[in-house]
Design an enzyme around this catalytic site. Structure first.
Site, short mmCIF file in Angstrom:
data_model
loop_
_atom_site.label_atom_id
_atom_site.label_comp_id
_atom_site.label_asym_id
_atom_site.label_seq_id
_atom_site.Cartn_x
_atom_site.Cartn_y
_atom_site.Cartn_z
N LYS A 237 0.92 -0.94 0.19
CA LYS A 237 -0.06 0.08 0.10
C LYS A 237 0.88 1.24 -0.24
O LYS A 237 0.35 2.01 -0.88
CB LYS A 237 -1.11 -0.52 1.11
CG LYS A 237 -1.86 0.98 1.56
CD LYS A 237 -2.19 1.75 0.76
CE LYS A 237 -3.73 2.57 0.71
NZ LYS A 237 -3.54 3.76 0.12
N VAL A 238 1.78 1.49 0.60
CA VAL A 238 2.95 2.31 0.85
C VAL A 238 3.39 2.88 -0.98
O VAL A 238 3.77 3.60 -1.05
CB VAL A 238 3.96 2.24 2.42
CG1 VAL A 238 4.87 3.10 1.41
CG2 VAL A 238 3.61 2.27 2.74
#
Length: 294
Positions: free
Chosen positions: A174-175
């Protein structure tokens, strides 16, 4: 009958998730430390929980958490640590926020002290995507006890999701995705200004810029707001800056050296400082225009 889903944190994303689940036939109970935010969902059919100690009351509970960071999650659930009488209940806590992999490890360790199953489910797509069932999600490992429920919920909230081999990997991806989003928004903003400088009208820019292979989802997001002169907040600029700090932590943890990160992060920091109130990430375009005028 579908199991009741409990939403902890009813800001813009949490409220949108609650509304989507209610529309899809799930009963929803909402808790927020600012009670009025949870009460706003009553009109959509939600039940309000006024005491966090009631969140884990049922024998089997699915709890979706939409809080801003690890500290908020831990402080919200801290009162439950004294309630050992709930340790025989089967409870799944799913976090939808972007914490970063290292903070995910910390929250997972805390949740183990509460004897609950903890799964990362960070989502991308914002409140609009949640209401439309168009989110993207990275889902950590889920036990057999909850697997069918989670996959059903994911299919209702998301048009695309991936089952990851660990919570760490769910947050890490996600990052990384957020890093791509930030880059795409910045490049799209510069492209729009470039097109303005060569004399194209707003309509021409919105028609021709997305025609080639350089098109991205975030170009579409920017052009939609640009064409409509829409200054509403879909994804706040300050959260984009926060997400970039998580990227920096990952670069440090993995010993990866970036050609782009420092300049990108600095540009977003300056864009944030140029605004004295909370604004959407698309405000980067106005910052870039002013940067070129000075």
């Amino acid at each position: 009958m579908k199991s009741e889903i409990k939403i902890v944190g009813t800001g813009s994303l949490g409220s949108a998730l609650a509304r989507r689940l209610l529309d899809c036939g799930y009963p929803v109970a909402a808790f927020n430390r600012t009670a009025s935010k949870a009460e706003a969902l009553v009109g959509y059919g939600a039940r309000v929980i006024t005491d966090v100690n009631k969140v884990f009351d049922d024998h089997q509970s699915i709890v979706i958490v939409c809080l801003k960071d690890a500290d908020s999650i831990i402080s919200t659930f801290a009162p439950l640590s004294a309630h050992s009488d709930k340790q025989n209940n089967k409870i799944l806590v799913m976090n939808t926020s972007t914490l970063g992999p290292s903070e995910s490890v910390r929250v997972e360790a805390f949740m183990r002290t509460l004897s609950v199953e903890y799964v990362e489910l960070p989502v991308s797509g914002g409140p609009e995507g949640a209401i439309q069932g168009r989110l993207v999600a990275y889902i950590g490992p889920v036990s057999d006890s909850f697997r069918a429920d989670i996959l059903d919920i994911a299919s209702l909230l998301c048009h695309c999701y991936s089952l990851m081999k660990s919570n760490y990997h769910a947050q890490a991806m996600k990052v990384i995705n957020n890093y791509c989003e930030a880059m795409n928004m910045a490049v799209a903003s510069e492209a729009v200004y470039f097109a303005e400088k060569i004399g194209l009208s707003k309509d021409d820019i919105c028609k021709t810029l997305p025609m080639g292979r350089g098109r991205s989802v975030y170009m579409d997001v920017l052009l939609d707001k640009y064409q409509r002169s829409d200054h509403s907040i879909s994804f706040p600029l300050d959260l984009r800056v926060k997400d970039l700090k998580l990227v920096a932590q990952m670069f440090d943890d993995t010993n990866v050296r970036s050609f782009f990160y420092s300049q990108l992060s600095s540009a977003y920091d300056k864009a944030l400082m140029a605004n004295h109130s909370r604004v959407d990430q698309s405000a980067y375009l106005n910052f870039f225009k002013n940067y070129n005028k000075n």
